[in-house]
Design an enzyme around this catalytic site. Structure first.
Site: not given
Ligand code: AMP
Ligand code: MG
Length: 466
Positions: A91, A110, A122, A245, A255
């Site tokens: 995304r 993002k 999505d 990750d 993140d």
């Protein structure tokens, strides 16, 4: 007003195995919610041009950069210890990188739509996590912690389905790079030594030009992570999803999902709703960082000389513990006003933390009160004994006031800001962002932001919100 945007797409030089060229999915009605003007200026971008329709089109993905296509980067990773061989930007899209006097920085959207790595997702984000990442990453920067940053938040004018219908948003993230431990793991799992070699060279050039070869890269990342996690710990920060990750090679915090700052101190605190086993609890973060670095070492092994390099690589990863402990001692020593703490000071730190845990004391306010000359804990013999021992070390108030923030992004304040933003009021977000820009020197009129949550305000769990 035209937007001058001197973007390159350096990462594509690594070759097609590293990315997928992908345009963003246009959004219905982009509206700029927040723009980080000081950061825009640091990047050499004109804030006014970013606010113009052309700028907002860029920040919403409705208009790609003129020079080249955005890309989705591939990576893999261990998620909660389980191996995922194929992740990648599901995304997010890298718009490109920009050179500044302070180095090269990636610009990434993002929440910009689906990519080949979206799996069942999505490709979108809702306003809540976008604001959370904006507020917390900028707070971390102001606290002095290496971190990705937030350039802008844009509303998409579209609805995103999560627990229910929610307003969609896109974050523009600025990072030293988006190379993760999992990026190396992706190529190691495919026995692609050529790619590993190229990626290591790219990462060395971008982040650690003074280091030499893959072993030098490993050593540099080990040191950077030891410093980073000790810094997190000293601020009561819990990342929440330390999957491989989500660990950046640059040493920046990356993140921001269900991250949180501790209010009531307890070493095993977990907020993340998806971390049922407490794998990423506050007091586990150094262990997990060490584990992740061992995964990086094993991914790099093919380009460090194979099995013969195992002893050296192991020794390198094992330096994490000592470096972390030294960084921890320096950070917590400073919190207690000791500019040059020695290992003999460790009991002073652990005894205070034990008292804090017993009293369920507020992490940030306890240290700040000590810095401001108040006694934060109930009078008791153990506290009086500790206090006398501490005073005997002649703590420096100056050192303490620079190590102990008055204001941190408290969970309940972030939730409050998100709730208001969902109803169209960005006031609380803007106020929070402004106060958090000088966390060691709180502006007048922000006393309420220093208060811990009242029982009914307490946030029990934080959500990834993906
Ligand atoms: P995260 O938990 O945010 O670190 O994401 C883990 C993986 O899931 C990454 O590959 C993300 O790109 C992907 N991902 C997370 N949320 C979505 C989403 N809404 N749509 C598509 N991919 C996603
Ligand atoms: Mg991630």
């Amino acid at each position: 007003m035209t937007l001058h945007l001197p973007l390159s797409q350096s990462y594509t030089a690594l070759g097609p195995r590293f990315f997928h060229a992908q345009e963003a999915d246009p959004v219905a009605a982009p509206e700029l919610l927040l723009l980080n003007e000081p950061l825009a200026q640091e990047l050499g971008l004109d804030p006014e041009a970013l606010k113009s329709p052309e700028g907002v089109a860029l920040l919403s993905g409705n208009a790609p950069p003129a020079q080249h296509s955005p890309i989705a980067q591939v990576y893999a990773g261990h998620q909660f210890g389980g191996w995922s061989p194929q992740l990648g930007d599901g995304r997010a899209l890298l718009l490109g990188d920009i050179e500044t006097p302070n180095g090269t920085f990636d610009l990434q959207l993002k929440g910009s739509g689906r990519t080949p790595f979206s799996r069942s997702g999505d490709g979108r984000a809702w306003l809540g996590p976008v604001l959370r990442e904006y507020i917390v990453s900028e707070a971390m920067h102001a606290l002095g912690v290496p971190t990705t940053r937030a350039l802008a938040a844009v509303a998409t004018g579209e609805t995103v389905r999560r627990e229910g219908p929610l307003p969609g948003a896109i974050l523009t993230r600025v990072a030293a790079s988006h190379i993760r431990v999992g990026t190396f793991q992706y190529f190691a799992a495919r026995n692609d030594a050529e790619a590993l070699e190229a990626l290591a060279a790219f990462a060395l050039h971008r982040h650690y030009p003074e280091a030499d070869g893959p072993m030098g890269l490993l050593a540099a990342v080990v040191q950077a992570q030891a410093q980073l996690v000790a810094h997190w710990m000293s601020l009561g920060f819990i990342h929440g999803v330390m999957n491989t990750d989500n660990m950046a090679i640059s040493g920046q915090t990356i993140d921001y999902g269900p991250c949180a700052f501790i209010d009531r101190y307890h070493p095993q605190t977990v907020y993340s709703s998806i971390d049922r086993m407490g794998r990423y609890a506050y007091d586990q973060q150094a262990n997990i960082a060490g584990w992740n670095l061992a995964q990086l070492a094993s991914a790099l092994l093919p380009v460090m000389g194979g099995e013969e390099a195992i002893p050296e690589a192991t020794a390198c990863v094992n330096t994490f513990r000592d470096s972390y402990q030294a960084a921890y001692l320096a950070r917590f020593g400073a919190k207690l006003g000791l500019a040059t703490p020695t290992p003999d000071d460790l009991p002073l730190i652990t005894e205070l933390l034990e008292l804090m845990a017993q009293e369920e004391a507020d992490f940030t306010n306890t240290f700040r009160a000590l810095s401001e000359g108040h006694n934060p804990l109930p009078e008791s013999l153990p506290f009086a004994t500790w206090h006398a021992k501490w005073q005997a070390r002649a703590p420096s108030e100056d050192v303490m006031l620079r190590a102990n923030p008055a204001i941190i992004p408290r969970n309940h304040r972030i939730e409050e800001a998100i709730q208001a933003a969902v109803s169209g009021d960005l006031g609380p977000s803007a106020r929070l962002i402004k106060a958090l820009a000088t966390p060691f020197d709180p502006p007048e009129g922000t006393e309420d932001l220093r208060l811990p949550p009242a029982p009914h305000e307490e946030v029990q769990a934080t959500f990834c919100g993906t």
